[in-house]
Design a protein around this motif. Structure first.
Motif, mmCIF file in Angstrom:
data_model
loop_
_atom_site.group_PDB
_atom_site.id
_atom_site.type_symbol
_atom_site.label_atom_id
_atom_site.label_comp_id
_atom_site.label_asym_id
_atom_site.label_seq_id
_atom_site.Cartn_x
_atom_site.Cartn_y
_atom_site.Cartn_z
ATOM 1 N N GLY A 62 0.585 -1.163 0.034
ATOM 2 C CA GLY A 62 -0.007 0.052 0.008
ATOM 3 C C GLY A 62 0.957 1.433 0.028
ATOM 4 N N THR A 63 2.148 1.142 -0.223
ATOM 5 C CA THR A 63 3.036 2.322 -0.063
ATOM 6 C C THR A 63 3.517 2.351 -1.464
ATOM 7 O OG1 THR A 63 3.300 2.177 2.357
ATOM 8 C CG2 THR A 63 5.107 3.341 1.146
ATOM 9 N N ALA A 64 3.746 3.632 -1.960
ATOM 10 C CA ALA A 64 4.609 3.833 -3.147
ATOM 11 C C ALA A 64 6.110 3.669 -2.985
ATOM 12 C CB ALA A 64 4.197 5.083 -3.823
ATOM 13 N N VAL A 65 6.710 2.862 -3.589
ATOM 14 C CA VAL A 65 8.382 2.475 -3.506
ATOM 15 C C VAL A 65 9.103 2.768 -4.606
ATOM 16 C CG1 VAL A 65 7.775 0.955 -1.606
ATOM 17 C CG2 VAL A 65 7.956 0.112 -3.977
ATOM 18 N N GLY A 66 8.598 3.351 -5.536
ATOM 19 C CA GLY A 66 9.217 3.530 -6.772
ATOM 20 C C GLY A 66 8.398 4.424 -8.070
ATOM 21 N N LEU A 67 9.097 4.845 -8.859
ATOM 22 C CA LEU A 67 8.511 5.326 -10.051
ATOM 23 C C LEU A 67 9.390 5.428 -11.375
ATOM 24 C CD1 LEU A 67 9.924 8.367 -10.437
ATOM 25 C CD2 LEU A 67 8.424 9.145 -8.672
ATOM 26 N N VAL A 68 8.523 5.625 -12.342
ATOM 27 C CA VAL A 68 9.357 5.731 -13.530
ATOM 28 C C VAL A 68 8.136 6.626 -14.544
ATOM 29 C CG1 VAL A 68 8.296 3.611 -14.818
ATOM 30 C CG2 VAL A 68 10.316 4.713 -15.474
ATOM 31 N N HIS A 69 9.065 7.699 -15.165
ATOM 32 C CA HIS A 69 8.468 8.475 -16.119
ATOM 33 C C HIS A 69 8.938 8.203 -17.374
ATOM 34 C CE1 HIS A 69 8.082 11.484 -12.423
ATOM 35 N NE2 HIS A 69 7.111 10.782 -12.652
ATOM 36 N N TYR A 70 8.280 8.041 -18.554
ATOM 37 C CA TYR A 70 8.895 7.868 -19.963
ATOM 38 C C TYR A 70 8.169 8.581 -20.796
ATOM 39 C CZ TYR A 70 5.033 4.234 -19.872
ATOM 40 O OH TYR A 70 3.987 3.652 -20.003
ATOM 41 N N LEU A 71 8.480 8.822 -22.044
ATOM 42 C CA LEU A 71 7.810 9.263 -23.078
ATOM 43 C C LEU A 71 8.255 8.894 -24.333
ATOM 44 C CD1 LEU A 71 9.628 11.923 -24.542
ATOM 45 C CD2 LEU A 71 9.310 12.667 -22.195
ATOM 46 N N PHE A 72 7.357 8.831 -25.414
ATOM 47 C CA PHE A 72 7.632 8.510 -26.821
ATOM 48 C C PHE A 72 8.023 9.845 -27.629
ATOM 49 C CE2 PHE A 72 5.023 5.012 -25.121
ATOM 50 C CZ PHE A 72 5.932 3.985 -25.099
ATOM 51 N N HIS A 73 8.901 9.565 -28.569
ATOM 52 C CA HIS A 73 9.048 10.645 -29.292
ATOM 53 C C HIS A 73 9.507 10.388 -30.841
ATOM 54 C CE1 HIS A 73 13.487 10.789 -29.122
ATOM 55 N NE2 HIS A 73 13.231 10.650 -28.084
ATOM 56 N N ARG A 74 9.409 11.108 -31.740
ATOM 57 C CA ARG A 74 10.061 10.839 -33.188
ATOM 58 C C ARG A 74 11.386 10.975 -33.175
ATOM 59 N NH1 ARG A 74 5.829 9.403 -35.837
ATOM 60 N NH2 ARG A 74 4.124 10.721 -35.974
ATOM 61 N N HIS A 75 11.933 10.259 -34.062
ATOM 62 C CA HIS A 75 13.281 10.157 -34.211
ATOM 63 C C HIS A 75 13.960 10.159 -35.534
ATOM 64 C CE1 HIS A 75 17.479 8.564 -33.543
ATOM 65 N NE2 HIS A 75 17.310 8.724 -32.274
ATOM 66 N N CYS A 76 14.987 11.043 -35.895
ATOM 67 C CA CYS A 76 15.408 10.868 -37.471
ATOM 68 C C CYS A 76 16.053 9.936 -37.934
ATOM 69 C CB CYS A 76 16.091 12.409 -37.540
ATOM 70 S SG CYS A 76 15.062 13.915 -37.066
ATOM 71 N N TRP A 77 16.356 8.764 -37.157
ATOM 72 C CA TRP A 77 16.946 7.871 -37.590
ATOM 73 C C TRP A 77 16.265 6.656 -37.666
ATOM 74 C CZ3 TRP A 77 22.726 7.509 -34.990
ATOM 75 C CH2 TRP A 77 23.461 8.565 -35.245
ATOM 76 N N ARG A 78 15.047 6.784 -37.300
ATOM 77 C CA ARG A 78 13.999 5.678 -37.547
ATOM 78 C C ARG A 78 12.586 6.091 -37.812
ATOM 79 N NH1 ARG A 78 15.135 1.063 -34.305
ATOM 80 N NH2 ARG A 78 16.925 1.378 -32.985
ATOM 81 N N VAL A 79 12.051 5.327 -38.300
ATOM 82 C CA VAL A 79 10.522 5.558 -38.721
ATOM 83 C C VAL A 79 9.712 5.521 -37.557
ATOM 84 C CG1 VAL A 79 8.643 4.472 -40.022
ATOM 85 C CG2 VAL A 79 10.548 4.756 -41.082
ATOM 86 N N GLU A 80 9.884 4.604 -36.615
ATOM 87 C CA GLU A 80 9.214 4.346 -35.447
ATOM 88 C C GLU A 80 9.620 5.493 -34.511
ATOM 89 O OE1 GLU A 80 10.641 0.537 -37.116
ATOM 90 O OE2 GLU A 80 11.552 2.062 -36.121
ATOM 91 N N ASN A 81 8.619 5.645 -33.317
ATOM 92 C CA ASN A 81 8.999 6.477 -32.331
ATOM 93 C C ASN A 81 10.066 5.665 -31.455
ATOM 94 O OD1 ASN A 81 7.358 8.629 -33.029
ATOM 95 N ND2 ASN A 81 5.730 8.082 -31.738
ATOM 96 N N VAL A 82 10.775 6.524 -30.665
ATOM 97 C CA VAL A 82 11.730 5.891 -29.801
ATOM 98 C C VAL A 82 11.024 6.361 -28.280
ATOM 99 C CG1 VAL A 82 13.634 5.849 -31.125
ATOM 100 C CG2 VAL A 82 13.109 7.886 -29.463
ATOM 101 N N CYS A 83 11.285 5.495 -27.368
ATOM 102 C CA CYS A 83 11.181 5.717 -25.907
ATOM 103 C C CYS A 83 12.245 6.048 -25.069
ATOM 104 C CB CYS A 83 10.304 4.601 -25.387
ATOM 105 S SG CYS A 83 9.836 4.607 -23.698
ATOM 106 N N TYR A 84 11.948 7.331 -24.568
ATOM 107 C CA TYR A 84 12.903 7.873 -23.452
ATOM 108 C C TYR A 84 12.389 7.714 -22.049
ATOM 109 C CZ TYR A 84 15.729 11.438 -21.095
ATOM 110 O OH TYR A 84 16.283 12.080 -19.877
ATOM 111 N N LEU A 85 13.136 6.994 -21.283
ATOM 112 C CA LEU A 85 12.968 6.676 -19.805
ATOM 113 C C LEU A 85 13.456 7.631 -19.128
ATOM 114 C CD1 LEU A 85 13.480 3.225 -18.143
ATOM 115 C CD2 LEU A 85 13.898 5.405 -16.991
ATOM 116 N N GLN A 86 12.603 8.908 -18.892
ATOM 117 C CA GLN A 86 13.245 10.093 -18.352
ATOM 118 C C GLN A 86 13.636 9.818 -16.890
ATOM 119 O OE1 GLN A 86 10.915 13.578 -18.921
ATOM 120 N NE2 GLN A 86 12.581 14.987 -18.763
#
Length: 150
Positions: A62-86
């Motif tokens: 019942g207690t928060a013990v961790g977190l992760v924030h991430y986002l997807f963005h365009r990339h000039c070296w790929r067709v697909e988006n990439v994911c940045y684990l911020q």
């Protein structure tokens, strides 16, 4: 740490649990942010709009013990988006119990679900404990980061 680890997306009801973990992360990096940024970050994490960042909280007993924030963005070296684990953080008492690995794995799963083949992140050079994990589950890049000087 005997309770089962539960990971779930950050929701609007999680602000009181998210804030102390987020602020502990900021203190770990000797950083303070104004309330405006804290509020904006949480609003973005809980927005259903895309491409806003996403977040996951790790819960144990019942207690928060961790977190992760991430986002997807365009990339000039790929067709697909990439994911940045911020941002990735586990509370000191949760370290060494698989929380960080589970959070990274959840981001890998989210990237796979979005069709993003690449996930990348940064850490401080002196973050030895985290780097021991990262060296097992990722590949260190040869790139050096630079920041704009104002």
């Amino acid at each position: 740490m005997s309770d089962t680890l539960v990971l779930r997306p950050i929701s609007a009801e999680d602000e009181a649990a998210w804030r102390p973990v987020w602020q502990a992360y900021l203190r770990f990096y000797d950083t303070e942010l104004p309330e405006e940024v804290l509020a904006s970050t949480f609003a973005r994490l809980t927005s259903s709009e895309r491409p806003e960042p996403r977040g996951i909280l790790a819960w144990r007993g019942g207690t928060a013990v961790g977190l992760v924030h991430y986002l997807f963005h365009r990339h000039c070296w790929r067709v697909e988006n990439v994911c940045y684990l911020q941002d990735l953080f586990t509370t000191p008492e949760a370290r060494g119990h698989g929380v960080g690995r589970a959070l990274i794995s959840a981001v890998y799963d989210a990237a796979d679900a979005e069709g993003a083949p690449a996930v990348y992140w940064l850490t401080a050079e002196n973050n030895a404990r985290a780097r021991a994990l990262y060296d097992r589950i990722g590949r260190k890049s040869p790139f050096i980061r630079y920041n704009r000087v104002l």
